[in-house]
Scaffold this active site. Structure first.
Site, short mmCIF file in Angstrom:
data_model
loop_
_atom_site.label_atom_id
_atom_site.label_comp_id
_atom_site.label_asym_id
_atom_site.label_seq_id
_atom_site.Cartn_x
_atom_site.Cartn_y
_atom_site.Cartn_z
N LYS A 134 9.88 5.00 60.27
CA LYS A 134 9.22 5.75 59.20
C LYS A 134 9.56 5.15 57.84
O LYS A 134 10.67 4.66 57.61
CB LYS A 134 9.69 7.21 59.29
N SER A 209 5.56 14.92 58.50
CA SER A 209 5.44 13.76 57.63
C SER A 209 5.57 12.42 58.36
O SER A 209 5.33 11.37 57.77
CB SER A 209 6.47 13.83 56.51
N SER A 210 5.96 12.43 59.65
CA SER A 210 6.03 11.17 60.41
C SER A 210 4.66 10.83 61.01
O SER A 210 4.56 10.40 62.17
CB SER A 210 7.09 11.28 61.52
N ILE A 230 12.27 17.82 58.86
CA ILE A 230 12.88 18.87 58.04
C ILE A 230 12.20 20.21 58.30
O ILE A 230 12.80 21.27 58.15
CB ILE A 230 12.81 18.52 56.54
N GLY A 231 10.92 20.17 58.70
CA GLY A 231 10.19 21.41 58.96
C GLY A 231 9.24 21.29 60.14
O GLY A 231 8.41 22.15 60.38
N GLY A 232 9.34 20.13 60.85
CA GLY A 232 8.42 19.87 61.96
C GLY A 232 7.88 18.46 61.90
O GLY A 232 6.93 18.12 62.62
N SER A 233 8.47 17.59 61.08
CA SER A 233 7.88 16.29 60.76
C SER A 233 7.90 15.28 61.90
O SER A 233 7.23 14.26 61.82
CB SER A 233 8.56 15.69 59.53
#
Length: 571
Positions: A134, A209-210, A230-233
């Site tokens: 990433k 985000s990934s 961090i939240g589901g990335s």
């Protein structure tokens, strides 16, 4: 009066010119970054072409179809060369990024690493395996942009710990993948490198985000990737793109020493984790990373090697399950996936127990949103200084830009309604005003109290693992920015810091699409209607479930994921 007007007019003109020049500077930096990326792509394409001319008989499709475990075996025994595998994946990655815009940059040093691993006395567990990483996972000599203009001027002075360990295990980092601006989105778009799209359907998002990792691996351009969550990335791109992805306990693969974490204060720890096409690949990656090299390079990582006996166990499991968290009712296909998986697990001899995660509206509003925006969003807004804001982030940015006094008034007016209409006011916490230091200490204490209560409920039911839904199927591009709080299914396990993974088990059917037409969510409110629009038109796209274990039980989580994967493939 005339002099005053002239001075005012001159000041306004100067301000306009200053802003115009600022925009031009930003534009120039972004164009330069895109040009550098395009030149790197051309160099890689040329290197691939030269390899093809030298070795014209390579069976590309046969190599690309090999699962990771089989590929590592062929590389270890010498029936395939690392050079052949690397250039095969470079060629495929070029093809995939032309379709999806998933790559931020190729890593030309991959050719040096290719020479380096062939001189090692011992072949590591990932010998000769091309690995994508990433954007913000530091690699020496390259940028970690986070999709931000302000990050375009600083090259990394050394490899991050995870990259060093990958290289020591014989892997070859070959590409860095695209991310949303600031990483705070499950879209995958930024003003510098543009929008990444889903390889299965370009109108759909790959998640974030990934998201660049998700698109590249799902498109066949990488066999193993490293993302962050961090939240589901990790889990959302895995769900949207039909991959397996693991978010470990954050401290199990600690963040990188002295190198970039997300560019704004983050109250929940960032977890690094693998993404791949099957669960065995995730397990092999974790086994490779949890080695003495990792523990020596980063003494904050607990020296716990991968426990193969837990991963390989066949003891029946006691599985808690739920198909809704009572906050955001997911689409019919995602709930169907949980129900079908539950039945398959039961038929395979596992014990299933209904589990109700406590107080999810409280978690999302009080523990998640109010923690992220405890300072009124000022730290997050700072990262956009001298930058163009991506359209997908404008709703959140505009909310944070509301003047402090107005936020206080709105918070005061909405406070009496917040618990009565909690499900209708999913984004009210974004306008919460700044907290005092005492309030922040109390807030962190509340997170620990909730975590203890959750574990107590888990232990009372004597659960080994939990089966639950994950957000999906893939959203139409542009919609993730409108539905920040729809990530309750994944965010919960960041607040708790539990290991959680995603496994694809099905695809969206015509029947799912018909049932979606009747979907009203929890309240038939604007958020529910927007979610319905976001996921429509997804027939044939992947459908996944989420598997969860208690902290430090990554091997058990992976073992459960493997069981779910095996049963879904048998079906």
């Amino acid at each position: 009066t005339c002099a005053g007007l002239a001075l005012l007019g001159g000041s306004v003109a100067a301000l306009v010119v200053w802003k115009w020049l600022g925009k031009k500077r930003i534009q120039k930096k972004m164009e330069e970054a895109r040009r550098t990326r395009d030149e790197g792509m051309k160099k890689m394409a040329k290197a691939v072409q030269q390899f093809r001319e030298q070795v014209p008989s390579v069976h590309t499709d046969a190599i690309l179809s090999l699962p990771l475990l089989e590929l590592t075996g062929r590389l270890q025994e010498g029936s395939l060369s690392p050079r052949t595998v690397l250039y095969t994946y470079l060629e495929k990655a070029l093809e995939v990024t032309q379709q999806t815009n998933c790559l931020r940059h190729f890593i030309p040093e991959c050719e040096e690493q290719l020479q380096e691993i062939q001189q090692h006395e011992e072949k590591g567990l990932l010998y000769g395996i091309p690995v994508s990483i990433k954007d913000h996972i530091g690699h020496k000599g390259h940028l970690a942009t986070c999709g931000l203009v302000q990050c375009l001027g600083t090259l990394m002075e050394e490899d991050s710990v995870v990259v060093k360990v990958l290289k020591r295990q014989g892997a070859i980092p070959f590409a860095m993948t695209n991310v949303p601006q600031s990483l705070f989105s499950y879209e995958c778009s930024n003003p510098i490198f543009g929008q990444t799209v889903n390889p299965f359907k370009p109108q759909k998002s790959p998640g974030g985000s990934s998201g660049g990792e998700g698109a590249l691996i799902a498109g066949g351009g990488s066999i193993l990737g490293i993302g962050s969550d961090i939240g589901g990335s990790i889990r959302l791109p895995s769900s949207f793109c039909g991959l397996c992805g693991l978010k470990p306990t954050a401290e199990r693969l600690r963040w990188v020493l002295g190198l970039p974490s997300p560019p704004w204060g983050c109250p929940f720890p960032c977890a690094l984790g693998p993404m791949a096409r099957d669960v065995h690949s995730l397990a092999l990656c974790m086994k490779a990373l949890l080695c003495q090299e990792m523990f020596q390079l980063d003494p904050t990582v607990p020296p716990i090697p991968f426990r193969e006996e837990v991963y390989s166990s066949s003891t029946p499991l006691r599985v808690g399950y739920y198909d809704t968290d009572g906050y955001f009712l997911l689409p019919p296909c995602m709930r169907r996936a949980v129900k079908e998986t539950r039945r398959a697990l039961q038929a395979a001899g596992h014990q299933l127990v209904l589990f109700s995660p406590p107080r999810i509206p409280y978690v999302m509003t009080e523990l998640f949103l109010k923690t992220f925006f405890a300072d009124g969003g000022r730290a997050w807004l700072d990262v956009f200084t001298g930058d163009t804001v991506d359209p997908g982030l404008k709703p959140q940015v505009n909310s944070c830009k509301i003047p402090r006094l107005v936020k206080k008034l709105l918070a005061l007016l909405l406070k009496p309604l917040q618990f009565l209409l909690l499900l209708y006011l999913k984004d009210t916490a974004m306008i919460s005003t700044c907290r005092s230091v005492k309030e922040m200490w109390d807030h962190h204490h509340q997170i620990q109290v909730y975590r203890s209560q959750f574990i107590t409920q888990w232990k009372e039911l004597q659960l080994d693992v939990v089966l639950c839904p994950v957000l999906g199927p893939a959203f139409t591009t542009g919609y993730p920015g409108k539905l920040l709080t729809a990530i309750s299914s994944t965010m919960l396990y960041n607040v708790l810091n539990f290991p959680a993974g995603v496994v694809p088990v099905s695809t969206v059917t015509e029947a799912d699409e018909e049932e979606l037409k009747l979907y009203k969510g929890c309240c038939d409110d604007p958020w529910d209607q927007t979610l319905k629009q976001a996921v429509s038109g997804a027939v044939g796209l992947p459908v996944a479930v989420q598997c969860v274990a208690l902290p430090w039980q990554e091997e058990l989580c992976l073992r459960f994921m493997k069981e779910v994967e095996t049963l879904s493939r048998a079906k």
